[in-house]
Motif scaffolding. Structure first.
Motif, PDB file in Angstrom:
ATOM      1  N   UNK A  24       0.796  -1.219   0.000  1.00 53.56           N
ATOM      2  CA  UNK A  24       0.000   0.000   0.000  1.00 53.56           C
ATOM      3  C   UNK A  24       0.827   1.266   0.000  1.00 53.56           C
ATOM      4  N   UNK A  25       0.162   2.361  -0.344  1.00 48.54           N
ATOM      5  CA  UNK A  25       0.804   3.673  -0.335  1.00 48.54           C
ATOM      6  C   UNK A  25       0.663   4.256   1.059  1.00 48.54           C
ATOM      7  N   UNK A  26       1.597   3.906   1.907  1.00 51.51           N
ATOM      8  CA  UNK A  26       1.501   4.263   3.318  1.00 51.51           C
ATOM      9  C   UNK A  26       2.795   4.910   3.785  1.00 51.51           C
ATOM     10  N   UNK A  27       2.699   5.563   4.935  1.00 49.85           N
ATOM     11  CA  UNK A  27       3.877   6.145   5.565  1.00 49.85           C
ATOM     12  C   UNK A  27       4.060   5.462   6.917  1.00 49.85           C
ATOM     13  N   UNK A  28       5.242   4.921   7.108  1.00 51.85           N
ATOM     14  CA  UNK A  28       5.513   4.160   8.324  1.00 51.85           C
ATOM     15  C   UNK A  28       6.516   4.907   9.180  1.00 51.85           C
ATOM     16  N   UNK A  45      -0.926   8.667   9.173  1.00 55.26           N
ATOM     17  CA  UNK A  45      -1.735   9.151   8.067  1.00 55.26           C
ATOM     18  C   UNK A  45      -3.085   8.445   7.990  1.00 55.26           C
ATOM     19  N   UNK A  46      -3.605   8.332   6.767  1.00 60.37           N
ATOM     20  CA  UNK A  46      -4.984   7.852   6.599  1.00 60.37           C
ATOM     21  C   UNK A  46      -5.169   6.400   7.027  1.00 60.37           C
ATOM     22  N   UNK A  47      -4.138   5.596   6.980  1.00 57.70           N
ATOM     23  CA  UNK A  47      -4.218   4.193   7.411  1.00 57.70           C
ATOM     24  C   UNK A  47      -3.582   3.996   8.782  1.00 57.70           C
ATOM     25  N   UNK A  48      -3.653   5.033   9.593  1.00 63.30           N
ATOM     26  CA  UNK A  48      -2.976   5.022  10.880  1.00 63.30           C
ATOM     27  C   UNK A  48      -3.318   3.775  11.691  1.00 63.30           C
ATOM     28  N   UNK A  49      -2.276   3.199  12.279  1.00 61.65           N
ATOM     29  CA  UNK A  49      -2.483   2.045  13.128  1.00 61.65           C
ATOM     30  C   UNK A  49      -1.221   1.219  13.255  1.00 61.65           C
ATOM     31  N   UNK A  50      -1.308   0.173  14.058  1.00 64.26           N
ATOM     32  CA  UNK A  50      -0.198  -0.757  14.250  1.00 64.26           C
ATOM     33  C   UNK A  50      -0.547  -2.065  13.571  1.00 64.26           C
TER      34      UNK A  50
END
Length: 117
Positions: free
Chosen positions: A26-30, A100-105
């Protein structure tokens, strides 16, 4: 949906090496990525972690033997394990703290590492 896919576990003799990889989809920021492990009958414990700026932290039991690294462009984290000991035997889990938009662990499915004596 964010998924973490691990690879690289296996069976190795004491003193040997293994390299684990974990890729996040996915297009995510970690922010922080890490490796945990859980041995039979024991609690899951942190092995190593790394921030997006490559600041690392290790448990005392693996310092000097394991190296964590990451490729931010690929959202991938690695764990190079050298001088393996039987007590390193466990299921190793990848962990990612997404912002960001998919925030979580998020957690990977786990990969078995077995070190024979």
């Amino acid at each position: 949906q964010v998924q973490l896919v691990e690879s690289g576990g296996g069976l190795v003799q004491a003193g040997g090496s293994l390299r684990l990889s974990c890729a996040a989809s996915g297009s995510i920021v970690i922010s922080i990525m890490g490796w945990y492990r859980q041995a039979p009958g024991k609690q899951r414990e942190l092995v190593a972690s790394i921030t997006s700026r490559a600041t690392t932290d290790y448990s005392d039991s693996v310092k000097g033997r394991f190296t964590i690294s990451r490729d931010n462009a690929k959202n991938t984290v690695y764990l190079q394990m050298n001088s393996l000991k039987p007590e390193d035997t466990a299921v190793y889990y990848c962990n990612a703290n997404v912002v960001g938009k998919d925030r979580g662990t998020y957690w990977g499915q786990g990969t078995q590492v077995t070190v024979s004596s």
